[in-house]
Each structure stands twice: as structure tokens, then as C-alpha cells.
Design an enzyme around this catalytic site. Structure first.
Site, PDB file in Angstrom:
ATOM      1  N   ARG A 238      10.181   4.019 -29.221  1.00  0.00           N
ATOM      2  CA  ARG A 238       8.857   3.401 -29.291  1.00  0.00           C
ATOM      3  C   ARG A 238       8.942   2.213 -30.240  1.00  0.00           C
ATOM      4  O   ARG A 238       9.543   2.308 -31.325  1.00  0.00           O
ATOM      5  CB  ARG A 238       7.805   4.392 -29.811  1.00  0.00           C
ATOM      6  CG  ARG A 238       7.403   5.493 -28.823  1.00  0.00           C
ATOM      7  CD  ARG A 238       6.642   4.964 -27.596  1.00  0.00           C
ATOM      8  NE  ARG A 238       6.252   6.031 -26.697  1.00  0.00           N
ATOM      9  CZ  ARG A 238       6.966   6.452 -25.650  1.00  0.00           C
ATOM     10  NH1 ARG A 238       8.129   5.885 -25.371  1.00  0.00           N
ATOM     11  NH2 ARG A 238       6.509   7.416 -24.881  1.00  0.00           N
ATOM     12  N   GLU A 267       3.162  -3.250 -27.205  1.00  0.00           N
ATOM     13  CA  GLU A 267       3.497  -3.297 -25.791  1.00  0.00           C
ATOM     14  C   GLU A 267       2.246  -3.203 -24.912  1.00  0.00           C
ATOM     15  O   GLU A 267       1.354  -2.421 -25.259  1.00  0.00           O
ATOM     16  CB  GLU A 267       4.391  -2.067 -25.537  1.00  0.00           C
ATOM     17  CG  GLU A 267       5.300  -2.150 -24.382  1.00  0.00           C
ATOM     18  CD  GLU A 267       6.156  -0.882 -24.318  1.00  0.00           C
ATOM     19  OE1 GLU A 267       6.903  -0.615 -25.273  1.00  0.00           O
ATOM     20  OE2 GLU A 267       6.060  -0.186 -23.300  1.00  0.00           O
ATOM     21  N   HIS A 285      10.699  -1.741 -20.918  1.00  0.00           N
ATOM     22  CA  HIS A 285      10.486  -0.281 -21.040  1.00  0.00           C
ATOM     23  C   HIS A 285      10.937   0.457 -19.773  1.00  0.00           C
ATOM     24  O   HIS A 285      10.127   1.091 -19.085  1.00  0.00           O
ATOM     25  CB  HIS A 285       9.020   0.033 -21.371  1.00  0.00           C
ATOM     26  CG  HIS A 285       8.851   1.376 -22.030  1.00  0.00           C
ATOM     27  ND1 HIS A 285       7.834   1.672 -22.890  1.00  0.00           N
ATOM     28  CD2 HIS A 285       9.594   2.510 -21.954  1.00  0.00           C
ATOM     29  CE1 HIS A 285       7.935   2.925 -23.306  1.00  0.00           C
ATOM     30  NE2 HIS A 285       9.014   3.460 -22.743  1.00  0.00           N
TER      31      HIS A 285
HETATM   32  C1  DGY Z   1       8.998   8.408 -22.293  1.00  0.00           C
HETATM   33  O1  DGY Z   1       9.134   9.277 -21.427  1.00  0.00           O
HETATM   34  O2  DGY Z   1       8.437   8.641 -23.354  1.00  0.00           O
HETATM   35  C2  DGY Z   1       9.582   7.059 -22.008  1.00  0.00           C
HETATM   36  O3  DGY Z   1       9.264   6.137 -22.958  1.00  0.00           O
HETATM   37  C3  DGY Z   1       9.214   6.575 -20.642  1.00  0.00           C
HETATM   38  O4  DGY Z   1       9.795   7.373 -19.725  1.00  0.00           O
END
Ligand code: DGY
Length: 318
Positions: A238, A267, A285
Site C-alpha cells: 500500500r 491512489e 496496482h
Molecule cells: C490486495 O489484494 O490487497 C491487492 O492490493 C490487490 O489485489
């Protein structure tokens, strides 16, 4: 009465068919963009279950507007977009999609590391712009992985899968985690170190932490500057875990070799200064974006929903 499931965006694979065949009424938000809060409040009001995405902020106001809802199945391993404690206080089960996306995300981590270390973004851009005039001894020199130290920040499933892929390149693994991870130590000969020591020692640094109050800006002004000049930093978890503005300032001054981003602070908005930099590799992402992972994630959400709406336990509760 058929139980209603609301899905905030079209998913990959056969999850919708699976749920319809189980006798549920499935409604999917039809627009090809993230649903707005006002739309979610309207569309989900009478749902017995919700399948959500990391782009949906499920806060108290949304939760309060779901009187019938029994489960919020988040189609992601991360669930920082949901007020889980509040949902639980309202007797709503929250689930996520662990494991199914581990390999996809670990593969992308390695791709991002290699892209940064070997300057693949600059090379590709050069070819597309017709600027490759001849082979030359010092064209786009990068960094080799062999012999380097890889520092894994967050030694859970994805961190382990990434480290396991990186070890055969001839790297040494160190890790930072709240807990001691025997798998890291026994299978990869990895050593647990402090965050500061990892940032000082590692040549390749990869972040695999969930976002929480504790991990927000875990990498900040005080510790990011401990990285060495040849370090490569990649983030597939993240964006908010890093103080992005400060990292950009380090990259602008060439204080580290390169950084690879799959995730961003704020984002989907991207800091325009990031786009100007040559020593970054930017992705939208897509850590879990394989047919296998995304259809598996959707199906896991469907199974969680079907279980809870049939009075059974969820498969992967948060
Ligand atoms: C998640 O699953 O948290 C990823 O960032 C996206 O698949």
C-alpha cells in the site's frame, strides 16, 4: 425471498454465475469505474451481502446504511478500505482473499525489482522513441542481483514468496517483522533485523505489509535516508506505508538507485514529480492482476458470501 448480493464492479471469472446458480439474486454495478459513495448508498441499501473492492471505502456511514447485510466480502487481501471493527460491532462478517494472490504478487515483486535494477523502463522508452542508435559499453548500466542483500519488510505469505523467488538469484535475505518467522530462517537462512538495520544493510528492499495505523508512514523521513546509494526499493503493498514525498526527494537527489511502485499514496492520483523521474518504474496496482489470481479472488468472495448467507462460517474471515 431470494437473498440479494451487490457487487461493486464486474469481477473476473465465474463468481457471479456461481452465486446465481446457488439461488442468489446478484446485482453488479454496471459502470466501468469505481462506484461513488452516493451510488453505493443507493444501490446496496437492501443487499444481504456485498462484494467490495479496495477502491470502495466502507465506512460507518455505508455500514449504517446496510440494515440487512450479513457479510462484506472484500476482493483483496488488504482490507484497510473497510472499518472492520465497526462492521463487526453491527454483526457483519468481513472477509478478504488471502493466499490466492500470493504467487501473482510475488512474481510482480521480482519483475519490479529487475525492472528497477536493470533500468527496463528507460530501455523500453528509448526503443519506442527511436533513440537506440548503437550498442555502447556504458548504455543503461544497472545492478546485478547476485551477491546482494534483499531486505523484506513484512514477512508474511507474500513476503516469503517474494524472498523464496529472490534467493536463487544468489542473494542473502534479511527481514523485518513484528514476529520471528521460522520459515524465513529455516528455509531461506534469513536473519530477523530491526527496520533501521534492514534499511542500512539491504541492497534490494521490498515492502509486504498491510496498511494500518501502525504501518502508515512506517518508512518516513527519519529512516528512509538510511538506505544506501545503490539501493532499490519496491512497494507492492500500500502506498501510504511510505512517506512518498520524501522518497521522491531522495530519488530526485539520486540518494538511492531506483524505486519501483505498484501502489501510491492517494491512489489513483499520482504525484506529478514521480512521473518526471527516470529512476522509477511505475505500475498501476497490478500485483494480483493475473487471470488465475483475479478469478480465484472473485470465487473466494463468492464462496464466503454463499457460506455466510447459508448460515455457515466464512472461509476466510478477517
Ligand atoms: C490486495 O489484494 O490487497 C491487492 O492490493 C490487490 O489485489
Amino acid at each position: 425471498m431470494m437473498k440479494k448480493i451487490f457487487i461493486t464492479r464486474e469481477l473476473a471469472g465465474n463468481a457471479e454465475t456461481f452465486l446465481s446458480q446457488k439461488g442468489f439474486k446478484v446485482n453488479v454495478f454496471q459502470k466501468d469505474r469505481a462506484i461513488k459513495k452516493s451510488e453505493l448508498l443507493k444501490e446496496a441499501a437492501d443487499a444481504d451481502a456485498l462484494i467490495t473492492l479496495l477502491t470502495d471505502k466502507i465506512d460507518r456511514k455505508i455500514i449504517d446504511s446496510l440494515p440487512k447485510c450479513k457479510i462484506i466480502a472484500n476482493c483483496a487481501v488488504g482490507y484497510n478500505n473497510i472499518d472492520v471493527e465497526y462492521a463487526k460491532s453491527k454483526k457483519i462478517v468481513v472477509t478478504n482473499t488471502p493466499e490466492i494472490l500470493t504467487d501473482a504478487t510475488a512474481d510482480l515483486t521480482v519483475a519490479l525489482i529487475l525492472a528497477c535494477a536493470r533500468r527496463l523502463g528507460e530501455g523500453e522508452k528509448m526503443m519506442r522513441e527511436g533513440r537506440f542508435k548503437s550498442w555502447k559499453p556504458q548504455l543503461l548500466l544497472g545492478i546485478e542481483l547476485t551477491g546482494k542483500t534483499v531486505g523484506i519488510i513484512g514477512a508474511g505469505r507474500i513476503g516469503f514468496a517474494a524472498a523464496k523467488r529472490l534467493k536463487p538469484f544468489g542473494t542473502k535475505i534479511i527481514y523485518f517483522d513484528r514476529n520471528r518467522r521460522e520459515k524465513f530462517e529455516n528455509e531461506l537462512g534469513a536473519k530477523k533485523v530491526t527496520l533501521n538495520s534492514l534499511l542500512k544493510k539491504a541492497d534490494i528492499i521490498s515492502i509486504h505489509l498491510p496498511l494500518s495505523k501502525e504501518t502508515h508512514h512506517l518508512l518516513d523521513k527519519t529512516n528512509l535516508k538510511l538506505m544506501n546509494r545503490n539501493a532499490v526499493l519496491v512497494n507492492t503493498s500500500r502506498g501510504e506505508i511510505i512517506d512518498e514525498k520524501f522518497l521522491i526527494s531522495l530519488l530526485q537527489k539520486k540518494k538511492i538507485f531506483a524505486a519501483g511502485f505498484d501502489v501510491y499514496e492517494g491512489e489513483p492520483n499520482i504525484n506529478p514529480d514521480l512521473i518526471k523521474l527516470k529512476n522509477v518504474f511505475l505500475l498501476p496496482h497490478i500485483g494480483s492482476a493475473t487471470y488465475e489470481a483475479r478469478s480465484g479472488m472473485a470465487m473466494l468472495c463468492a464462496k464466503n458470501v454463499a457460506s455466510v448467507l447459508s448460515g455457515k462460517k466464512p472461509v476466510t474471515p478477517v
